[in-house]
Structures are given as structure tokens and as C-alpha cells.
Design a protein around this motif. Structure first.
Motif, PDB file in Angstrom:
ATOM      1  N   GLN A 102       0.851  -1.189   0.000  1.00  0.00           N
ATOM      2  CA  GLN A 102       0.000   0.000   0.000  1.00  0.00           C
ATOM      3  C   GLN A 102       0.888   1.241   0.000  1.00  0.00           C
ATOM      4  O   GLN A 102       1.873   1.316   0.734  1.00  0.00           O
ATOM      5  N   GLU A 103       0.517   2.200  -0.813  1.00  0.00           N
ATOM      6  CA  GLU A 103       1.255   3.450  -0.906  1.00  0.00           C
ATOM      7  C   GLU A 103       0.400   4.582  -0.347  1.00  0.00           C
ATOM      8  O   GLU A 103      -0.739   4.764  -0.753  1.00  0.00           O
ATOM      9  N   ILE A 104       0.981   5.324   0.595  1.00  0.00           N
ATOM     10  CA  ILE A 104       0.305   6.454   1.209  1.00  0.00           C
ATOM     11  C   ILE A 104       1.190   7.679   1.033  1.00  0.00           C
ATOM     12  O   ILE A 104       2.401   7.604   1.173  1.00  0.00           O
ATOM     13  N   GLY A 105       0.590   8.804   0.731  1.00  0.00           N
ATOM     14  CA  GLY A 105       1.341  10.042   0.615  1.00  0.00           C
ATOM     15  C   GLY A 105       1.907  10.299  -0.766  1.00  0.00           C
ATOM     16  O   GLY A 105       2.810  11.116  -0.932  1.00  0.00           O
ATOM     17  N   TYR A 106       1.342   9.631  -1.775  1.00  0.00           N
ATOM     18  CA  TYR A 106       1.799   9.837  -3.147  1.00  0.00           C
ATOM     19  C   TYR A 106       1.617  11.301  -3.553  1.00  0.00           C
ATOM     20  O   TYR A 106       0.607  11.918  -3.249  1.00  0.00           O
ATOM     21  N   ASP A 107       2.637  11.845  -4.221  1.00  0.00           N
ATOM     22  CA  ASP A 107       2.563  13.186  -4.786  1.00  0.00           C
ATOM     23  C   ASP A 107       3.524  13.224  -5.963  1.00  0.00           C
ATOM     24  O   ASP A 107       4.217  12.233  -6.238  1.00  0.00           O
ATOM     25  N   ASP A 108       3.608  14.347  -6.632  1.00  0.00           N
ATOM     26  CA  ASP A 108       4.444  14.410  -7.835  1.00  0.00           C
ATOM     27  C   ASP A 108       5.943  14.374  -7.537  1.00  0.00           C
ATOM     28  O   ASP A 108       6.752  14.265  -8.455  1.00  0.00           O
ATOM     29  N   VAL A 122       3.630  -1.190   3.834  1.00  0.00           N
ATOM     30  CA  VAL A 122       3.129   0.150   3.582  1.00  0.00           C
ATOM     31  C   VAL A 122       4.317   1.034   3.220  1.00  0.00           C
ATOM     32  O   VAL A 122       5.317   1.052   3.949  1.00  0.00           O
ATOM     33  N   LEU A 123       4.218   1.709   2.085  1.00  0.00           N
ATOM     34  CA  LEU A 123       5.180   2.749   1.722  1.00  0.00           C
ATOM     35  C   LEU A 123       4.528   4.069   2.086  1.00  0.00           C
ATOM     36  O   LEU A 123       3.517   4.450   1.497  1.00  0.00           O
ATOM     37  N   LEU A 124       5.075   4.747   3.074  1.00  0.00           N
ATOM     38  CA  LEU A 124       4.524   6.018   3.521  1.00  0.00           C
ATOM     39  C   LEU A 124       5.484   7.130   3.130  1.00  0.00           C
ATOM     40  O   LEU A 124       6.543   7.287   3.722  1.00  0.00           O
ATOM     41  N   TRP A 125       5.126   7.855   2.061  1.00  0.00           N
ATOM     42  CA  TRP A 125       5.912   9.016   1.632  1.00  0.00           C
ATOM     43  C   TRP A 125       5.567  10.146   2.584  1.00  0.00           C
ATOM     44  O   TRP A 125       4.399  10.534   2.690  1.00  0.00           O
ATOM     45  N   TRP A 126       6.549  10.703   3.282  1.00  0.00           N
ATOM     46  CA  TRP A 126       6.268  11.694   4.307  1.00  0.00           C
ATOM     47  C   TRP A 126       7.239  12.864   4.222  1.00  0.00           C
ATOM     48  O   TRP A 126       8.445  12.678   4.116  1.00  0.00           O
ATOM     49  N   ARG A 127       6.672  14.062   4.273  1.00  0.00           N
ATOM     50  CA  ARG A 127       7.463  15.292   4.248  1.00  0.00           C
ATOM     51  C   ARG A 127       7.202  16.075   5.525  1.00  0.00           C
ATOM     52  O   ARG A 127       6.149  15.925   6.147  1.00  0.00           O
ATOM     53  N   GLU A 128       8.126  16.908   5.896  1.00  0.00           N
ATOM     54  CA  GLU A 128       8.057  17.648   7.161  1.00  0.00           C
ATOM     55  C   GLU A 128       6.717  18.363   7.355  1.00  0.00           C
ATOM     56  O   GLU A 128       6.177  18.387   8.458  1.00  0.00           O
ATOM     57  N   ASP A 129       6.150  18.930   6.296  1.00  0.00           N
ATOM     58  CA  ASP A 129       4.918  19.712   6.413  1.00  0.00           C
ATOM     59  C   ASP A 129       3.636  18.899   6.197  1.00  0.00           C
ATOM     60  O   ASP A 129       2.563  19.479   6.056  1.00  0.00           O
ATOM     61  N   ASP A 130       3.735  17.568   6.212  1.00  0.00           N
ATOM     62  CA  ASP A 130       2.572  16.735   5.913  1.00  0.00           C
ATOM     63  C   ASP A 130       1.592  16.581   7.073  1.00  0.00           C
ATOM     64  O   ASP A 130       0.540  15.989   6.899  1.00  0.00           O
ATOM     65  N   GLY A 131       1.927  17.072   8.251  1.00  0.00           N
ATOM     66  CA  GLY A 131       0.994  16.962   9.365  1.00  0.00           C
ATOM     67  C   GLY A 131       1.604  16.223  10.537  1.00  0.00           C
ATOM     68  O   GLY A 131       2.790  16.345  10.817  1.00  0.00           O
TER      69      GLY A 131
END
Length: 143
Positions: free
Chosen positions: A27-33, A63-72
Motif C-alpha cells: 500500500q502506498e500512502i502520501g503519493y505526490d508528484d 506500507v510505503l509512507l511518503w512523508w514530508r516535514e509539512d505533511d501533518g
């Protein structure tokens, strides 16, 4: 060896570093460009299936969780990520490398993981821009 064969071997090697094998549901969460397309392709090729998205509601192996500092709130995101994770499942927290926009400090991950019931076991270079932190349920809590 052809360029295509070299590319296929490189993809298998990349997915193998994540411990991802054929037949697993990812499962992929946090997909963006800004996500790494090569990594996504390698993982899909290794499993033999497309990655499933946040709306998937069956059990997943990874789970692949793409996460950036400003994501919450990272704790909330990790709690959501483990909701349908198999008992021996793994969360790969993918964050921008140090010096990149959106980098997440290791201390933030170290603080969030135990609160979500996870522990970090290793970190690897996932791609040129992303690093991956492997998160699992502590052995004492596994069945």
C-alpha cells in the motif's frame, strides 16, 4: 546482457533492499508528484502487482509512507498506516534526505514511531532524493 535486462536486474535489486517479494500487497500512502517513480516501478515489478492506494481496505504486507516535514502529524499517519497491516508487516517511512525540501529529522521519527506502536530497525538510501526507515511492531507485541 541488454540494457533492458540490466534495468530489470537493477529494479529487482532495489526492491530486494526493501525485502519486498512477489505476491506481497504493498500500500502506498502520501503519493505526490515528488515521489520516486523508479522506486515505485521496482516495487510493483517485484510484487507482480500495482501498488494499492489509501482507499484499499484489505490486509497489506508492506506500507510505503511518503512523508514530508509539512505533511501533518507523523504519529497519526503511522497509526493510519498500520490499521490494515498484516501481523508481520513492515512500514517503510520514506522521507526526503537531509538537505532536501521536506526533510524529517531522525529524532522526529524516533519520537513518533514508539507512540504509534512501532520501532525503527534500519534506514537506507531509497533513491537520490529519498531515504527509507523500516518500522515494525516490537517483537514483544507480535503474535
Amino acid at each position: 546482457m541488454t540494457a533492458t535486462a540490466d534495468g530489470a536486474e537493477a529494479q529487482k535489486s532495489l526492491a530486494a533492499r526493501f525485502g519486498i517479494v512477489s505476491g506481497q500487497v504493498v500500500q502506498e500512502i502520501g503519493y505526490d508528484d515528488d515521489v520516486d517513480a523508479e522506486l515505485r516501478s521496482a516495487i510493483a515489478a517485484a510484487t507482480g502487482a500495482e501498488l494499492v492506494d489509501e482507499d484499499y481496505d484489505d490486509v497489506v504486507d508492506v506500507v510505503l509512507l511518503w512523508w514530508r516535514e509539512d505533511d501533518g502529524d507523523l504519529v497519526d499517519a503511522l497509526m493510519d498506516a498500520i490499521a490494515i497491516l498484516a501481523d508481520q508487516g513492515v512500514v517503510w517511512l520514506l522521507t526526503p534526505k537531509p538537505g532536501r525540501d521536506g526533510h524529517v529529522e531522525a529524532s522526529d521519527i524516533a519520537d513518533a514511531a514508539p507512540t504509534a506502536g512501532l520501532q525503527a530497525t534500519s534506514t537506507l538510501s531509497a533513491s537520490r532524493e529519498w531515504q527509507g526507515t523500516r518500522l515494525v511492531a516490537p517483537k514483544a507485541s507480535r503474535r
